[in-house]
Design an enzyme around this catalytic site. Structure first.
Site, PDB file in Angstrom:
ATOM      1  CE  LYS A  61      -1.665   2.701   3.078  1.00 20.41           C
ATOM      2  NZ  LYS A  61      -1.488   3.958   2.319  1.00 20.41           N
TER       3      LYS A  61
ATOM      4  CD  GLU B 265      13.386   0.138   8.430  1.00 13.81           C
ATOM      5  OE1 GLU B 265      14.095   1.041   8.908  1.00 13.81           O
ATOM      6  OE2 GLU B 265      13.765  -1.020   8.304  1.00 13.81           O
TER       7      GLU B 265
ATOM      8  CB  CYS C   2      13.734   8.853   7.246  1.00 14.63           C
ATOM      9  SG  CYS C   2      14.572   7.639   6.218  1.00 14.63           S
TER      10      CYS C   2
ATOM     11  CD  GLU D 251      11.157  12.995  10.473  1.00 18.22           C
ATOM     12  OE1 GLU D 251       9.987  12.686  10.768  1.00 18.22           O
ATOM     13  OE2 GLU D 251      11.905  12.248   9.843  1.00 18.22           O
TER      14      GLU D 251
HETATM   15  P1  NAD Z   1       2.768   8.511   7.733  1.00 18.82           P
HETATM   16  O1  NAD Z   1       3.135   7.700   8.922  1.00 18.82           O
HETATM   17  O2  NAD Z   1       1.735   9.537   7.902  1.00 18.82           O
HETATM   18  O3  NAD Z   1       2.232   7.553   6.556  1.00 18.82           O
HETATM   19  C1  NAD Z   1       3.026   6.520   6.006  1.00 18.82           C
HETATM   20  C2  NAD Z   1       2.140   5.456   5.382  1.00 18.82           C
HETATM   21  O4  NAD Z   1       1.416   4.768   6.405  1.00 18.82           O
HETATM   22  C3  NAD Z   1       1.072   5.991   4.429  1.00 18.82           C
HETATM   23  O5  NAD Z   1       0.932   5.077   3.369  1.00 18.82           O
HETATM   24  C4  NAD Z   1      -0.184   6.028   5.301  1.00 18.82           C
HETATM   25  O6  NAD Z   1      -1.367   5.943   4.553  1.00 18.82           O
HETATM   26  C5  NAD Z   1       0.017   4.796   6.168  1.00 18.82           C
HETATM   27  N1  NAD Z   1      -0.583   4.820   7.508  1.00 18.82           N
HETATM   28  C6  NAD Z   1      -0.602   5.859   8.378  1.00 18.82           C
HETATM   29  N2  NAD Z   1      -1.163   5.460   9.541  1.00 18.82           N
HETATM   30  C7  NAD Z   1      -1.472   4.151   9.411  1.00 18.82           C
HETATM   31  C8  NAD Z   1      -2.059   3.180  10.278  1.00 18.82           C
HETATM   32  N3  NAD Z   1      -2.443   3.460  11.513  1.00 18.82           N
HETATM   33  N4  NAD Z   1      -2.213   1.918   9.827  1.00 18.82           N
HETATM   34  C9  NAD Z   1      -1.821   1.587   8.576  1.00 18.82           C
HETATM   35  N5  NAD Z   1      -1.275   2.461   7.703  1.00 18.82           N
HETATM   36  C10 NAD Z   1      -1.097   3.736   8.124  1.00 18.82           C
HETATM   37  O7  NAD Z   1       4.155   9.083   7.211  1.00 18.82           O
HETATM   38  P2  NAD Z   1       4.438  10.183   6.086  1.00 18.82           P
HETATM   39  O8  NAD Z   1       4.185  11.502   6.673  1.00 18.82           O
HETATM   40  O9  NAD Z   1       3.777   9.816   4.826  1.00 18.82           O
HETATM   41  O10 NAD Z   1       6.017   9.949   5.869  1.00 18.82           O
HETATM   42  C11 NAD Z   1       6.964  10.675   6.503  1.00 18.82           C
HETATM   43  C12 NAD Z   1       7.559   9.913   7.671  1.00 18.82           C
HETATM   44  O11 NAD Z   1       8.174   8.701   7.224  1.00 18.82           O
HETATM   45  C13 NAD Z   1       8.673  10.708   8.326  1.00 18.82           C
HETATM   46  O12 NAD Z   1       8.546  10.657   9.716  1.00 18.82           O
HETATM   47  C14 NAD Z   1       9.938   9.978   7.881  1.00 18.82           C
HETATM   48  O13 NAD Z   1      11.029  10.147   8.720  1.00 18.82           O
HETATM   49  C15 NAD Z   1       9.464   8.569   7.816  1.00 18.82           C
HETATM   50  N6  NAD Z   1      10.353   7.765   6.949  1.00 18.82           N
HETATM   51  C16 NAD Z   1      11.177   6.842   7.531  1.00 18.82           C
HETATM   52  C17 NAD Z   1      12.053   6.094   6.753  1.00 18.82           C
HETATM   53  C18 NAD Z   1      12.985   5.064   7.378  1.00 18.82           C
HETATM   54  O14 NAD Z   1      13.626   4.315   6.655  1.00 18.82           O
HETATM   55  N7  NAD Z   1      13.084   4.992   8.688  1.00 18.82           N
HETATM   56  C19 NAD Z   1      12.090   6.285   5.365  1.00 18.82           C
HETATM   57  C20 NAD Z   1      11.242   7.234   4.804  1.00 18.82           C
HETATM   58  C21 NAD Z   1      10.368   7.969   5.610  1.00 18.82           C
END
Ligand code: NAD
Length: 494
Positions: free
Chosen positions: A155, A227, A261, A359
Protein backbone atom coordinates in the site's frame (compact mmCIF):
# COMPACT_ATOMS: atom_id res chain seq x y z
CA UNK A 1 -13.03 11.37 -8.79
CA UNK A 2 -11.08 14.49 -9.68
CA UNK A 3 -7.80 14.43 -11.54
CA UNK A 4 -5.05 15.31 -9.08
CA UNK A 5 -2.14 17.59 -9.81
CA UNK A 6 1.41 16.88 -8.75
CA UNK A 7 3.79 19.40 -7.17
CA UNK A 8 4.91 20.55 -10.65
CA UNK A 9 1.26 21.15 -11.62
CA UNK A 10 1.15 18.10 -13.89
CA UNK A 11 -2.23 16.23 -14.04
CA UNK A 12 -2.14 12.74 -12.54
CA UNK A 13 -4.77 9.98 -12.56
CA UNK A 14 -7.05 9.88 -9.51
CA UNK A 15 -6.40 7.31 -6.79
CA UNK A 16 -9.50 5.47 -5.64
CA UNK A 17 -9.36 3.73 -2.26
CA UNK A 18 -9.51 -0.06 -2.50
CA UNK A 19 -12.71 -1.30 -0.77
CA UNK A 20 -12.10 -3.55 2.31
CA UNK A 21 -13.45 -6.65 0.50
CA UNK A 22 -10.97 -6.06 -2.33
CA UNK A 23 -8.11 -5.75 0.17
CA UNK A 24 -9.11 -9.18 1.53
CA UNK A 25 -9.36 -10.55 -2.01
CA UNK A 26 -5.90 -9.17 -2.91
CA UNK A 27 -4.33 -10.90 0.11
CA UNK A 28 -6.23 -14.13 -0.65
CA UNK A 29 -5.03 -14.31 -4.25
CA UNK A 30 -1.48 -13.38 -3.19
CA UNK A 31 -1.68 -16.23 -0.68
CA UNK A 32 -2.87 -18.61 -3.39
CA UNK A 33 0.16 -17.77 -5.56
CA UNK A 34 2.70 -17.89 -2.72
CA UNK A 35 3.19 -21.65 -2.22
CA UNK A 36 4.28 -22.32 -5.79
CA UNK A 37 6.61 -19.31 -5.67
CA UNK A 38 8.21 -20.51 -2.42
CA UNK A 39 8.71 -23.95 -3.98
CA UNK A 40 10.69 -22.50 -6.89
CA UNK A 41 14.48 -22.73 -6.56
CA UNK A 42 16.05 -19.54 -5.23
CA UNK A 43 17.99 -19.22 -8.50
CA UNK A 44 14.72 -18.89 -10.45
CA UNK A 45 13.49 -16.18 -8.11
CA UNK A 46 16.87 -14.46 -8.44
CA UNK A 47 16.55 -14.44 -12.23
CA UNK A 48 13.35 -12.37 -11.89
CA UNK A 49 15.20 -9.80 -9.77
CA UNK A 50 18.08 -9.55 -12.21
CA UNK A 51 15.62 -8.96 -15.05
CA UNK A 52 13.97 -6.29 -12.91
CA UNK A 53 17.40 -4.70 -12.38
CA UNK A 54 17.85 -4.40 -16.15
CA UNK A 55 14.31 -3.13 -16.74
CA UNK A 56 14.60 -0.42 -14.09
CA UNK A 57 17.79 0.83 -15.71
CA UNK A 58 16.41 0.57 -19.26
CA UNK A 59 13.22 2.46 -18.34
CA UNK A 60 14.89 4.97 -16.03
CA UNK A 61 13.82 7.99 -18.00
CA UNK A 62 10.13 7.11 -17.70
CA UNK A 63 10.60 6.36 -13.97
CA UNK A 64 12.36 9.69 -13.36
CA UNK A 65 9.56 11.59 -15.13
CA UNK A 66 6.85 9.94 -13.04
CA UNK A 67 8.74 10.24 -9.73
CA UNK A 68 9.31 13.93 -10.45
CA UNK A 69 5.67 14.53 -11.37
CA UNK A 70 4.31 12.74 -8.29
CA UNK A 71 6.91 13.65 -5.64
CA UNK A 72 8.34 16.94 -6.94
CA UNK A 73 11.96 15.78 -6.72
CA UNK A 74 14.85 17.20 -8.66
CA UNK A 75 15.88 14.79 -11.42
CA UNK A 76 19.16 13.98 -9.70
CA UNK A 77 17.30 13.11 -6.47
CA UNK A 78 14.81 11.01 -8.47
CA UNK A 79 17.74 9.04 -9.90
CA UNK A 80 18.48 7.72 -6.39
CA UNK A 81 15.28 5.70 -6.70
CA UNK A 82 16.52 3.94 -9.83
CA UNK A 83 20.03 3.41 -8.46
CA UNK A 84 18.80 2.06 -5.15
CA UNK A 85 16.21 -0.37 -6.54
CA UNK A 86 18.80 -1.71 -9.02
CA UNK A 87 21.35 -2.22 -6.21
CA UNK A 88 18.83 -3.91 -3.92
CA UNK A 89 17.65 -6.20 -6.76
CA UNK A 90 21.25 -7.18 -7.57
CA UNK A 91 22.18 -7.76 -3.93
CA UNK A 92 19.22 -9.99 -3.06
CA UNK A 93 19.41 -11.86 -6.36
CA UNK A 94 23.02 -12.78 -5.57
CA UNK A 95 22.90 -13.17 -1.78
CA UNK A 96 19.54 -14.61 -0.73
CA UNK A 97 20.55 -18.26 -1.26
CA UNK A 98 23.30 -17.70 1.28
CA UNK A 99 21.00 -15.80 3.67
CA UNK A 100 18.41 -18.62 3.54
CA UNK A 101 20.88 -21.50 3.84
CA UNK A 102 20.00 -23.80 6.79
CA UNK A 103 22.44 -23.31 9.67
CA UNK A 104 23.89 -26.12 11.75
CA UNK A 105 24.14 -25.93 15.53
CA UNK A 106 25.51 -28.18 18.22
CA UNK A 107 22.79 -30.14 20.07
CA UNK A 108 22.43 -31.32 23.68
CA UNK A 109 25.24 -33.87 23.41
CA UNK A 110 27.97 -32.73 21.01
CA UNK A 111 28.47 -35.20 18.18
CA UNK A 112 25.36 -37.19 19.08
CA UNK A 113 22.58 -34.68 18.71
CA UNK A 114 22.70 -32.26 15.79
CA UNK A 115 20.41 -29.31 15.13
CA UNK A 116 19.61 -27.37 11.97
CA UNK A 117 17.63 -24.19 11.64
CA UNK A 118 15.67 -23.65 8.41
CA UNK A 119 14.07 -20.39 7.32
CA UNK A 120 10.55 -20.39 5.86
CA UNK A 121 8.63 -17.46 4.40
CA UNK A 122 5.86 -15.96 6.54
CA UNK A 123 3.33 -16.17 3.69
CA UNK A 124 1.91 -12.78 2.70
CA UNK A 125 3.88 -9.70 3.73
CA UNK A 126 2.17 -6.28 3.78
CA UNK A 127 4.32 -3.28 2.81
CA UNK A 128 3.00 0.15 3.83
CA UNK A 129 4.98 3.08 2.48
CA UNK A 130 5.23 6.87 2.71
CA UNK A 131 5.56 9.24 -0.25
CA UNK A 132 9.14 10.45 0.05
CA UNK A 133 10.81 7.54 -1.81
CA UNK A 134 7.93 6.16 -3.84
CA UNK A 135 9.90 3.47 -5.70
CA UNK A 136 12.56 2.57 -3.11
CA UNK A 137 10.07 2.10 -0.27
CA UNK A 138 7.58 0.05 -2.32
CA UNK A 139 9.32 -1.94 -5.08
CA UNK A 140 12.75 -1.85 -3.39
CA UNK A 141 11.32 -2.70 0.01
CA UNK A 142 9.42 -5.77 -1.13
CA UNK A 143 12.30 -7.47 -2.99
CA UNK A 144 13.92 -9.25 0.01
CA UNK A 145 10.47 -10.51 1.09
CA UNK A 146 9.85 -11.81 -2.41
CA UNK A 147 13.25 -13.47 -2.64
CA UNK A 148 12.57 -15.18 0.71
CA UNK A 149 9.51 -16.84 -0.88
CA UNK A 150 6.73 -14.54 0.33
CA UNK A 151 3.86 -12.99 -1.57
CA UNK A 152 3.50 -9.22 -1.04
CA UNK A 153 0.63 -6.75 -0.95
CA UNK A 154 1.83 -3.16 -0.98
CA UNK A 155 0.00 0.00 0.00
CA UNK A 156 1.80 3.12 -1.18
CA UNK A 157 0.93 6.60 -0.02
CA UNK A 158 -1.96 7.91 -2.17
CA UNK A 159 0.23 10.84 -3.32
CA UNK A 160 2.66 8.50 -5.06
CA UNK A 161 0.45 5.55 -6.07
CA UNK A 162 1.36 5.73 -9.78
CA UNK A 163 5.07 5.28 -9.18
CA UNK A 164 4.34 2.13 -7.18
CA UNK A 165 2.06 0.90 -9.99
CA UNK A 166 4.83 1.40 -12.55
CA UNK A 167 7.25 -0.48 -10.27
CA UNK A 168 4.87 -3.46 -10.03
CA UNK A 169 4.36 -3.40 -13.81
CA UNK A 170 8.11 -3.74 -14.25
CA UNK A 171 8.13 -6.60 -11.74
CA UNK A 172 5.39 -8.38 -13.73
CA UNK A 173 7.39 -7.84 -16.89
CA UNK A 174 10.45 -9.29 -15.14
CA UNK A 175 8.49 -12.51 -14.65
CA UNK A 176 6.90 -12.42 -11.21
CA UNK A 177 3.87 -14.78 -11.30
CA UNK A 178 0.42 -13.30 -11.65
CA UNK A 179 -1.24 -12.46 -8.32
CA UNK A 180 1.93 -12.83 -6.23
CA UNK A 181 2.50 -9.09 -5.78
CA UNK A 182 -0.44 -6.73 -5.55
CA UNK A 183 -1.14 -3.10 -4.85
CA UNK A 184 -3.99 -1.70 -2.76
CA UNK A 185 -4.65 2.03 -2.64
CA UNK A 186 -5.83 4.47 -0.02
CA UNK A 187 -4.91 5.99 3.30
CA UNK A 188 -4.91 4.89 6.93
CA UNK A 189 -8.11 2.78 6.73
CA UNK A 190 -6.78 0.74 3.81
CA UNK A 191 -3.47 0.30 5.65
CA UNK A 192 -5.36 -1.01 8.68
CA UNK A 193 -7.46 -3.35 6.50
CA UNK A 194 -4.21 -4.72 5.05
CA UNK A 195 -2.59 -5.31 8.46
CA UNK A 196 -5.74 -7.23 9.43
CA UNK A 197 -5.01 -9.83 6.71
CA UNK A 198 -1.25 -10.28 6.28
CA UNK A 199 1.29 -12.46 8.10
CA UNK A 200 3.92 -9.74 8.65
CA UNK A 201 3.96 -6.00 8.06
CA UNK A 202 6.84 -3.79 6.91
CA UNK A 203 5.92 -0.21 7.72
CA UNK A 204 7.83 2.94 6.82
CA UNK A 205 6.47 6.24 8.04
CA UNK A 206 6.06 8.49 11.05
CA UNK A 207 6.64 7.42 14.64
CA UNK A 208 3.01 8.20 15.57
CA UNK A 209 1.64 5.93 12.82
CA UNK A 210 4.33 3.32 13.56
CA UNK A 211 3.02 2.95 17.10
CA UNK A 212 -0.51 2.30 15.82
CA UNK A 213 0.78 -0.22 13.25
CA UNK A 214 2.84 -2.05 15.91
CA UNK A 215 -0.19 -2.20 18.24
CA UNK A 216 -2.45 -3.62 15.52
CA UNK A 217 0.17 -6.17 14.50
CA UNK A 218 0.75 -7.16 18.14
CA UNK A 219 -2.99 -7.69 18.61
CA UNK A 220 -2.86 -10.27 15.78
CA UNK A 221 0.47 -11.71 17.02
CA UNK A 222 2.15 -11.01 13.69
CA UNK A 223 5.55 -9.39 13.42
CA UNK A 224 6.23 -5.84 12.29
CA UNK A 225 9.31 -4.16 10.86
CA UNK A 226 9.14 -0.44 11.63
CA UNK A 227 11.22 2.15 9.80
CA UNK A 228 10.31 5.48 11.38
CA UNK A 229 11.49 9.07 11.56
CA UNK A 230 14.03 10.92 13.65
CA UNK A 231 16.08 14.05 14.22
CA UNK A 232 19.53 13.24 12.90
CA UNK A 233 22.74 15.05 13.80
CA UNK A 234 26.09 15.42 12.11
CA UNK A 235 29.00 16.48 14.33
CA UNK A 236 31.89 18.44 12.85
CA UNK A 237 34.87 18.02 15.20
CA UNK A 238 37.61 20.60 15.57
CA UNK A 239 39.91 18.36 13.53
CA UNK A 240 37.42 17.81 10.69
CA UNK A 241 38.46 18.38 7.10
CA UNK A 242 36.14 21.26 6.25
CA UNK A 243 36.68 20.66 2.53
CA UNK A 244 34.64 17.49 3.12
CA UNK A 245 32.37 18.61 5.94
CA UNK A 246 30.99 21.77 4.29
CA UNK A 247 29.72 20.17 1.07
CA UNK A 248 28.83 17.08 3.10
CA UNK A 249 26.53 19.09 5.35
CA UNK A 250 24.87 20.82 2.38
CA UNK A 251 24.34 17.51 0.59
CA UNK A 252 23.06 15.65 3.63
CA UNK A 253 20.71 18.33 4.92
CA UNK A 254 19.06 19.16 1.60
CA UNK A 255 19.01 15.87 -0.35
CA UNK A 256 15.46 15.18 -1.53
CA UNK A 257 14.64 18.77 -0.46
CA UNK A 258 15.03 17.62 3.15
CA UNK A 259 12.21 15.06 2.85
CA UNK A 260 14.50 12.27 3.88
CA UNK A 261 14.31 10.25 7.09
CA UNK A 262 18.14 10.21 7.21
CA UNK A 263 18.71 13.91 6.51
CA UNK A 264 21.01 15.82 8.85
CA UNK A 265 18.57 18.28 10.42
CA UNK A 266 21.18 19.30 12.98
CA UNK A 267 24.78 20.27 12.36
CA UNK A 268 26.79 20.40 15.57
CA UNK A 269 30.11 22.14 15.08
CA UNK A 270 33.12 22.60 17.37
CA UNK A 271 33.77 26.18 18.47
CA UNK A 272 37.35 26.15 17.09
CA UNK A 273 36.10 25.78 13.50
CA UNK A 274 32.59 27.21 13.88
CA UNK A 275 33.14 30.60 12.20
CA UNK A 276 34.97 29.15 9.23
CA UNK A 277 32.48 26.29 8.87
CA UNK A 278 29.33 28.42 9.21
CA UNK A 279 30.55 31.03 6.69
CA UNK A 280 31.40 28.41 4.10
CA UNK A 281 28.28 26.33 4.80
CA UNK A 282 25.86 29.25 4.55
CA UNK A 283 27.51 30.37 1.30
CA UNK A 284 27.26 26.87 -0.13
CA UNK A 285 23.58 26.49 0.87
CA UNK A 286 22.68 29.87 -0.61
CA UNK A 287 24.11 28.69 -3.93
CA UNK A 288 21.94 25.53 -4.14
CA UNK A 289 19.97 25.80 -7.37
CA UNK A 290 16.20 25.25 -7.27
CA UNK A 291 13.79 24.02 -9.91
CA UNK A 292 10.62 22.13 -10.80
CA UNK A 293 11.25 20.84 -14.29
CA UNK A 294 12.12 17.45 -15.80
CA UNK A 295 15.81 18.14 -16.40
CA UNK A 296 19.11 17.88 -14.56
CA UNK A 297 19.67 21.66 -14.53
CA UNK A 298 19.23 22.22 -10.76
CA UNK A 299 19.92 20.49 -7.44
CA UNK A 300 16.88 20.89 -5.19
CA UNK A 301 13.24 20.30 -6.09
CA UNK A 302 9.91 20.89 -4.48
CA UNK A 303 8.13 19.87 -1.31
CA UNK A 304 5.49 17.32 -2.17
CA UNK A 305 2.38 19.25 -1.12
CA UNK A 306 0.93 22.38 0.44
CA UNK A 307 0.55 20.46 3.72
CA UNK A 308 4.27 19.77 3.74
CA UNK A 309 5.10 23.41 2.91
CA UNK A 310 2.94 24.59 5.84
CA UNK A 311 4.71 22.22 8.22
CA UNK A 312 8.11 23.49 7.11
CA UNK A 313 7.10 27.15 7.30
CA UNK A 314 5.63 26.64 10.77
CA UNK A 315 8.92 25.20 11.99
CA UNK A 316 10.90 28.12 10.54
CA UNK A 317 8.50 30.83 11.80
CA UNK A 318 8.22 29.25 15.23
CA UNK A 319 12.02 29.01 15.63
CA UNK A 320 12.56 32.61 14.52
CA UNK A 321 9.74 33.86 16.80
CA UNK A 322 11.48 32.13 19.71
CA UNK A 323 14.81 33.82 19.00
CA UNK A 324 16.56 31.70 16.35
CA UNK A 325 18.71 33.49 13.75
CA UNK A 326 17.88 32.98 10.08
CA UNK A 327 21.31 32.48 8.46
CA UNK A 328 19.98 31.89 4.94
CA UNK A 329 16.73 30.92 3.18
CA UNK A 330 13.48 30.83 5.10
CA UNK A 331 11.09 31.76 2.30
CA UNK A 332 8.91 30.12 -0.29
CA UNK A 333 10.43 30.31 -3.76
CA UNK A 334 7.07 30.75 -5.54
CA UNK A 335 8.83 32.11 -8.59
CA UNK A 336 10.26 28.58 -9.03
CA UNK A 337 7.23 26.49 -8.06
CA UNK A 338 4.22 26.57 -5.73
CA UNK A 339 5.76 24.18 -3.18
CA UNK A 340 9.43 25.12 -3.44
CA UNK A 341 11.00 26.27 -0.16
CA UNK A 342 14.45 27.86 -0.04
CA UNK A 343 17.10 25.76 1.70
CA UNK A 344 17.20 27.22 5.18
CA UNK A 345 19.90 27.40 7.85
CA UNK A 346 19.04 28.46 11.40
CA UNK A 347 21.41 29.41 14.25
CA UNK A 348 20.80 29.96 17.99
CA UNK A 349 17.77 27.64 17.93
CA UNK A 350 16.36 27.51 21.48
CA UNK A 351 15.36 24.18 23.03
CA UNK A 352 11.75 25.42 23.13
CA UNK A 353 11.50 25.66 19.32
CA UNK A 354 9.56 22.84 17.63
CA UNK A 355 12.39 22.18 15.21
CA UNK A 356 14.84 21.66 18.07
CA UNK A 357 13.58 18.13 18.80
CA UNK A 358 10.87 17.37 16.23
CA UNK A 359 11.61 16.13 12.74
CA UNK A 360 10.88 18.90 10.19
CA UNK A 361 11.17 16.59 7.16
CA UNK A 362 11.96 19.59 4.99
CA UNK A 363 14.87 21.81 3.89
CA UNK A 364 15.69 23.26 7.32
CA UNK A 365 18.88 22.67 9.26
CA UNK A 366 19.88 24.04 12.67
CA UNK A 367 23.52 24.77 13.52
CA UNK A 368 24.73 24.35 17.11
CA UNK A 369 28.17 25.39 18.38
CA UNK A 370 29.75 23.25 21.13
CA UNK A 371 32.98 23.37 23.13
CA UNK A 372 33.85 19.66 23.29
CA UNK A 373 32.89 16.13 22.26
CA UNK A 374 30.80 15.49 25.38
CA UNK A 375 28.69 18.56 24.72
CA UNK A 376 28.25 17.46 21.10
CA UNK A 377 27.05 14.04 22.23
CA UNK A 378 24.62 15.69 24.64
CA UNK A 379 23.10 17.90 21.91
CA UNK A 380 22.92 14.96 19.47
CA UNK A 381 21.08 12.84 22.04
CA UNK A 382 18.67 15.59 23.11
CA UNK A 383 15.88 14.66 20.66
CA UNK A 384 12.82 12.45 20.46
CA UNK A 385 15.02 9.89 18.67
CA UNK A 386 17.36 9.61 15.71
CA UNK A 387 17.75 7.10 12.94
CA UNK A 388 21.35 7.84 12.08
CA UNK A 389 24.20 10.26 12.87
CA UNK A 390 27.63 11.17 11.60
CA UNK A 391 31.00 12.30 12.93
CA UNK A 392 33.40 14.29 10.75
CA UNK A 393 37.00 14.03 11.92
CA UNK A 394 40.55 13.34 10.73
CA UNK A 395 41.05 11.06 13.75
CA UNK A 396 39.52 7.71 12.80
CA UNK A 397 39.98 6.25 16.28
CA UNK A 398 38.28 9.21 18.01
CA UNK A 399 35.49 9.08 15.41
CA UNK A 400 34.85 5.43 16.14
CA UNK A 401 34.90 6.00 19.91
CA UNK A 402 32.36 8.83 19.55
CA UNK A 403 30.20 6.76 17.21
CA UNK A 404 30.05 3.97 19.80
CA UNK A 405 28.69 6.45 22.34
CA UNK A 406 25.78 7.47 20.09
CA UNK A 407 22.40 5.75 20.52
CA UNK A 408 21.43 5.53 16.87
CA UNK A 409 20.92 2.53 14.60
CA UNK A 410 23.88 3.64 12.47
CA UNK A 411 26.70 6.18 12.53
CA UNK A 412 28.82 7.25 9.57
CA UNK A 413 32.30 8.71 9.79
CA UNK A 414 33.09 11.44 7.25
CA UNK A 415 29.82 10.82 5.39
CA UNK A 416 26.27 10.98 6.57
CA UNK A 417 23.54 8.93 4.91
CA UNK A 418 24.79 7.92 1.46
CA UNK A 419 27.46 5.45 2.56
CA UNK A 420 25.37 3.66 5.16
CA UNK A 421 22.21 3.53 3.04
CA UNK A 422 24.08 2.59 -0.10
CA UNK A 423 25.88 -0.33 1.63
CA UNK A 424 23.07 -2.77 0.86
CA UNK A 425 24.88 -5.66 2.54
CA UNK A 426 24.71 -3.88 5.91
CA UNK A 427 21.64 -4.00 8.19
CA UNK A 428 20.08 -0.58 8.50
CA UNK A 429 17.35 0.72 10.81
CA UNK A 430 16.41 2.67 13.88
CA UNK A 431 16.31 2.28 17.64
CA UNK A 432 13.66 3.48 20.09
CA UNK A 433 11.33 6.01 18.48
CA UNK A 434 13.00 5.63 15.08
CA UNK A 435 11.93 2.02 14.68
CA UNK A 436 12.72 -1.63 15.15
CA UNK A 437 13.80 -4.34 12.76
CA UNK A 438 16.25 -3.86 9.92
CA UNK A 439 16.19 -3.47 6.17
CA UNK A 440 19.18 -4.42 3.98
CA UNK A 441 21.74 -7.15 4.66
CA UNK A 442 20.74 -10.62 5.89
CA UNK A 443 18.28 -9.08 8.37
CA UNK A 444 15.88 -8.03 5.61
CA UNK A 445 15.54 -11.72 4.70
CA UNK A 446 15.51 -13.22 8.21
CA UNK A 447 13.01 -10.53 9.24
CA UNK A 448 10.42 -11.85 6.78
CA UNK A 449 10.97 -15.53 7.52
CA UNK A 450 10.35 -17.74 10.53
CA UNK A 451 12.83 -20.20 11.93
CA UNK A 452 12.14 -23.92 12.11
CA UNK A 453 14.54 -25.96 14.24
CA UNK A 454 15.00 -29.66 13.50
CA UNK A 455 16.99 -31.74 15.98
CA UNK A 456 18.33 -35.13 14.92
CA UNK A 457 19.59 -37.90 17.22
CA UNK A 458 22.62 -39.23 15.40
CA UNK A 459 23.14 -42.29 17.63
CA UNK A 460 20.25 -44.60 18.44
CA UNK A 461 21.90 -45.81 21.70
CA UNK A 462 21.57 -42.30 23.09
CA UNK A 463 17.77 -42.54 23.01
CA UNK A 464 17.94 -45.93 24.67
CA UNK A 465 20.36 -44.63 27.27
CA UNK A 466 18.14 -41.65 28.06
CA UNK A 467 15.10 -43.96 28.44
CA UNK A 468 17.14 -46.24 30.69
CA UNK A 469 18.37 -43.35 32.78
CA UNK A 470 14.79 -42.22 33.36
CA UNK A 471 14.12 -45.63 34.91
CA UNK A 472 16.89 -45.12 37.49
CA UNK A 473 16.10 -43.87 40.98
CA UNK A 474 15.87 -40.05 40.95
CA UNK A 475 18.98 -39.53 43.06
CA UNK A 476 21.16 -41.70 40.79
CA UNK A 477 19.78 -40.02 37.65
CA UNK A 478 20.34 -36.47 38.94
CA UNK A 479 23.83 -37.28 40.17
CA UNK A 480 24.78 -38.75 36.77
CA UNK A 481 23.32 -35.68 35.08
CA UNK A 482 25.32 -33.42 37.43
CA UNK A 483 28.50 -35.27 36.47
CA UNK A 484 27.56 -34.73 32.81
CA UNK A 485 27.08 -30.99 33.36
CA UNK A 486 30.53 -30.73 35.01
CA UNK A 487 32.06 -32.69 32.17
CA UNK A 488 30.56 -30.38 29.53
CA UNK A 489 31.81 -27.31 31.43
CA UNK A 490 35.25 -28.95 31.77
CA UNK A 491 35.62 -29.74 28.05
CA UNK A 492 34.64 -26.20 27.09
CA UNK A 493 31.25 -27.08 25.57
CA UNK A 494 29.01 -24.08 24.93
P1 NAD B 1 2.77 8.51 7.73
O1 NAD B 1 3.13 7.70 8.92
O2 NAD B 1 1.74 9.54 7.90
O3 NAD B 1 2.23 7.55 6.56
C1 NAD B 1 3.03 6.52 6.01
C2 NAD B 1 2.14 5.46 5.38
O4 NAD B 1 1.42 4.77 6.40
C3 NAD B 1 1.07 5.99 4.43
O5 NAD B 1 0.93 5.08 3.37
C4 NAD B 1 -0.18 6.03 5.30
O6 NAD B 1 -1.37 5.94 4.55
C5 NAD B 1 0.02 4.80 6.17
N1 NAD B 1 -0.58 4.82 7.51
C6 NAD B 1 -0.60 5.86 8.38
N2 NAD B 1 -1.16 5.46 9.54
C7 NAD B 1 -1.47 4.15 9.41
C8 NAD B 1 -2.06 3.18 10.28
N3 NAD B 1 -2.44 3.46 11.51
N4 NAD B 1 -2.21 1.92 9.83
C9 NAD B 1 -1.82 1.59 8.58
N5 NAD B 1 -1.28 2.46 7.70
C10 NAD B 1 -1.10 3.74 8.12
O7 NAD B 1 4.16 9.08 7.21
P2 NAD B 1 4.44 10.18 6.09
O8 NAD B 1 4.19 11.50 6.67
O9 NAD B 1 3.78 9.82 4.83
O10 NAD B 1 6.02 9.95 5.87
C11 NAD B 1 6.96 10.68 6.50
C12 NAD B 1 7.56 9.91 7.67
O11 NAD B 1 8.17 8.70 7.22
C13 NAD B 1 8.67 10.71 8.33
O12 NAD B 1 8.55 10.66 9.72
C14 NAD B 1 9.94 9.98 7.88
O13 NAD B 1 11.03 10.15 8.72
C15 NAD B 1 9.46 8.57 7.82
N6 NAD B 1 10.35 7.77 6.95
C16 NAD B 1 11.18 6.84 7.53
C17 NAD B 1 12.05 6.09 6.75
C18 NAD B 1 12.99 5.06 7.38
O14 NAD B 1 13.63 4.31 6.65
N7 NAD B 1 13.08 4.99 8.69
C19 NAD B 1 12.09 6.28 5.37
C20 NAD B 1 11.24 7.23 4.80
C21 NAD B 1 10.37 7.97 5.61
Amino acid sequence: MQTRRGPFGHPLPPVEPTPPADVQAAVASARAAQRAWADRPVAERAAVLLRLHDLVIARRSEILDLVQHEAGKSRVDAFEEVADVASVARHYARRTARYLRPRRYRGLVPGMIGARVYRDPHGVVGVIAPWNFPLVLTLGELLPALMAGNAVVVKPDPLTAQTCRLGLELLAQAGVPRGLVQQVDGGVAVGQALIAEVDHVIFTGSTVAGRAVAAQAAERLIGSTLELGGKNSMYVRADADLRLAVPGAARNAFANAGQLCLAAERVIVHRDVADEFVDAFVGRVASITLGNTLDFGYLMGSQISAVQVDKVRNHIDDAVARGATLLTGGRLATDVGPFVVQPTVLGDVPTSAHCYREETFGPVVSVFVVSNDDEALHVAADTGGALTASVWTRDARAGLALARRMSTGSVSINEHYAAVWGSTAVPFGGVGESGSGRRHGPDAVTGVTRAQTIVTQRAAPLGLALSGLHDLPGQTWTSLYTTGLRLLRGVGAS
